[in-house]
Design a protein around this motif. Structure first.
Motif, PDB file in Angstrom:
ATOM      1  N   MET A   1       0.825  -1.201   0.000  1.00 24.36           N
ATOM      2  CA  MET A   1       0.000   0.000   0.000  1.00 24.36           C
ATOM      3  C   MET A   1       0.861   1.254   0.000  1.00 24.36           C
ATOM      4  O   MET A   1       0.603   2.177  -0.740  1.00 24.36           O
ATOM      5  N   LEU A   2       1.883   1.274   0.850  1.00 21.80           N
ATOM      6  CA  LEU A   2       2.781   2.426   0.921  1.00 21.80           C
ATOM      7  C   LEU A   2       3.507   2.628  -0.402  1.00 21.80           C
ATOM      8  O   LEU A   2       3.660   3.769  -0.860  1.00 21.80           O
ATOM      9  N   LEU A   3       3.907   1.528  -1.040  1.00 24.51           N
ATOM     10  CA  LEU A   3       4.592   1.614  -2.323  1.00 24.51           C
ATOM     11  C   LEU A   3       3.661   2.162  -3.402  1.00 24.51           C
ATOM     12  O   LEU A   3       4.086   2.953  -4.253  1.00 24.51           O
ATOM     13  N   THR A   4       2.395   1.788  -3.357  1.00 21.81           N
ATOM     14  CA  THR A   4       1.412   2.301  -4.310  1.00 21.81           C
ATOM     15  C   THR A   4       1.236   3.801  -4.135  1.00 21.81           C
ATOM     16  O   THR A   4       1.181   4.547  -5.127  1.00 21.81           O
ATOM     17  N   ILE A   5       1.149   4.247  -2.910  1.00 20.79           N
ATOM     18  CA  ILE A   5       1.020   5.686  -2.633  1.00 20.79           C
ATOM     19  C   ILE A   5       2.242   6.435  -3.139  1.00 20.79           C
ATOM     20  O   ILE A   5       2.129   7.491  -3.767  1.00 20.79           O
ATOM     21  N   LEU A   6       3.424   5.885  -2.894  1.00 24.55           N
ATOM     22  CA  LEU A   6       4.660   6.500  -3.374  1.00 24.55           C
ATOM     23  C   LEU A   6       4.679   6.576  -4.898  1.00 24.55           C
ATOM     24  O   LEU A   6       5.049   7.607  -5.469  1.00 24.55           O
ATOM     25  N   THR A   7       4.260   5.507  -5.567  1.00 26.92           N
ATOM     26  CA  THR A   7       4.201   5.493  -7.027  1.00 26.92           C
ATOM     27  C   THR A   7       3.271   6.587  -7.541  1.00 26.92           C
ATOM     28  O   THR A   7       3.614   7.325  -8.469  1.00 26.92           O
ATOM     29  N   VAL A   8       2.092   6.701  -6.946  1.00 26.21           N
ATOM     30  CA  VAL A   8       1.128   7.717  -7.362  1.00 26.21           C
ATOM     31  C   VAL A   8       1.689   9.120  -7.131  1.00 26.21           C
ATOM     32  O   VAL A   8       1.593   9.989  -8.008  1.00 26.21           O
ATOM     33  N   LEU A   9       2.288   9.351  -5.982  1.00 33.19           N
ATOM     34  CA  LEU A   9       2.868  10.674  -5.690  1.00 33.19           C
ATOM     35  C   LEU A   9       3.970  11.040  -6.679  1.00 33.19           C
ATOM     36  O   LEU A   9       4.003  12.169  -7.186  1.00 33.19           O
ATOM     37  N   ILE A  10       4.858  10.097  -6.954  1.00 33.41           N
ATOM     38  CA  ILE A  10       5.934  10.371  -7.906  1.00 33.41           C
ATOM     39  C   ILE A  10       5.359  10.675  -9.281  1.00 33.41           C
ATOM     40  O   ILE A  10       5.774  11.626  -9.946  1.00 33.41           O
ATOM     41  N   THR A  11       4.388   9.884  -9.708  1.00 31.20           N
ATOM     42  CA  THR A  11       3.783  10.080 -11.020  1.00 31.20           C
ATOM     43  C   THR A  11       3.082  11.430 -11.106  1.00 31.20           C
ATOM     44  O   THR A  11       3.203  12.144 -12.101  1.00 31.20           O
ATOM     45  N   LEU A  12       2.362  11.799 -10.053  1.00 32.77           N
ATOM     46  CA  LEU A  12       1.644  13.081 -10.065  1.00 32.77           C
ATOM     47  C   LEU A  12       2.595  14.279 -10.012  1.00 32.77           C
ATOM     48  O   LEU A  12       2.362  15.290 -10.676  1.00 32.77           O
ATOM     49  N   ALA A  39      11.643   2.172 -10.031  1.00 33.91           N
ATOM     50  CA  ALA A  39      11.893   1.311  -8.870  1.00 33.91           C
ATOM     51  C   ALA A  39      10.611   0.996  -8.103  1.00 33.91           C
ATOM     52  O   ALA A  39      10.453  -0.113  -7.586  1.00 33.91           O
ATOM     53  N   THR A  40       9.686   1.949  -8.037  1.00 34.92           N
ATOM     54  CA  THR A  40       8.438   1.692  -7.311  1.00 34.92           C
ATOM     55  C   THR A  40       7.562   0.671  -8.024  1.00 34.92           C
ATOM     56  O   THR A  40       6.640   0.126  -7.423  1.00 34.92           O
ATOM     57  N   ARG A  41       7.839   0.426  -9.298  1.00 37.29           N
ATOM     58  CA  ARG A  41       7.051  -0.544 -10.067  1.00 37.29           C
ATOM     59  C   ARG A  41       7.680  -1.940 -10.091  1.00 37.29           C
ATOM     60  O   ARG A  41       7.126  -2.856 -10.674  1.00 37.29           O
ATOM     61  N   LEU A  42       8.839  -2.083  -9.497  1.00 43.55           N
ATOM     62  CA  LEU A  42       9.532  -3.371  -9.533  1.00 43.55           C
ATOM     63  C   LEU A  42       8.704  -4.540  -8.994  1.00 43.55           C
ATOM     64  O   LEU A  42       8.732  -5.622  -9.578  1.00 43.55           O
ATOM     65  N   PRO A  43       7.929  -4.364  -7.899  1.00 43.55           N
ATOM     66  CA  PRO A  43       7.129  -5.505  -7.418  1.00 43.55           C
ATOM     67  C   PRO A  43       6.096  -6.000  -8.433  1.00 43.55           C
ATOM     68  O   PRO A  43       5.711  -7.160  -8.405  1.00 43.55           O
TER      69      PRO A  43
END
Length: 181
Positions: A1-12, A39-43
């Motif tokens: 969940m935290l990684l998803t939030i980080l991915t969204v924040l970076i993308t935005l 890197a946030t998409r690696l999983p």
């Protein structure tokens, strides 16, 4: 969940960071943002071929930015994202479950044939959106100023996406009412 939030924040925040960093930070260092986004998409790599292509493309763009020290490869990242989404949604149209239906089924529901056809049509609409959005992102990357590129990819694009979500939601409510779904 935290990684998803980080991915969204970076993308935005990516377009804003590129725009603010222009002239302040060399593009080869701004490429670190793109590496972080990858890197946030690696999983997700083990789950999806689209994720593998997306991460590979991001690494290629970052490598080009580091090598050339130009901003253009970094500005092409939103084009890559739209292309990856188009590939995923478009590929699903050749399978029994469209991307939208696959997402809807995560809730464990079963749908009548009319709803399946509706969700396939929504998937087609999203494919059209990704084509147009990616083309505009590409045009602004190539021919517009960094400010215009950042405005489109960081504000207008997400606003259009939100509007499409909103219109689709209203149409879905109407569809459910008319088809008793």
């Amino acid at each position: 969940m935290l990684l998803t939030i980080l991915t969204v924040l970076i993308t935005l925040l990516y377009p804003l960071a590129i725009w603010l960093g222009k002239g302040q930070v060399e593009p080869r260092w701004l490429a670190c943002l793109l590496l972080l986004a990858a890197a946030t998409r690696l999983p997700a790599l083990r789950l999806s071929g689209v994720a593998r292509w997306s991460v590979g493309g991001a690494l290629l763009l970052a490598g080009c930015a580091v090598w050339s020290n130009l901003l253009l490869p970094l500005k092409l990242y939103p084009v890559l994202v739209n292309g990856a989404l188009l590939a995923g949604f478009g590929y699903s149209l050749g399978t029994p479950l469209s991307a939208v239906e696959r997402m809807a089924r995560l809730g464990g529901e079963d749908f009548p044939p009319a709803a399946t056809a509706y969700m396939r049509r929504v998937t087609q609409v999203w494919c059209g959106f990704f084509v147009v959005n990616g083309a505009i992102a590409g045009a602004t990357a190539l021919w517009a100023s960094e400010a215009v590129w950042s405005l489109y990819t960081g504000v207008v694009s997400y606003s259009l996406m939100g509007a499409l979500f909103g219109v689709e939601y209203l149409l879905r409510l109407r569809f459910k009412r008319l088809h008793h779904v």
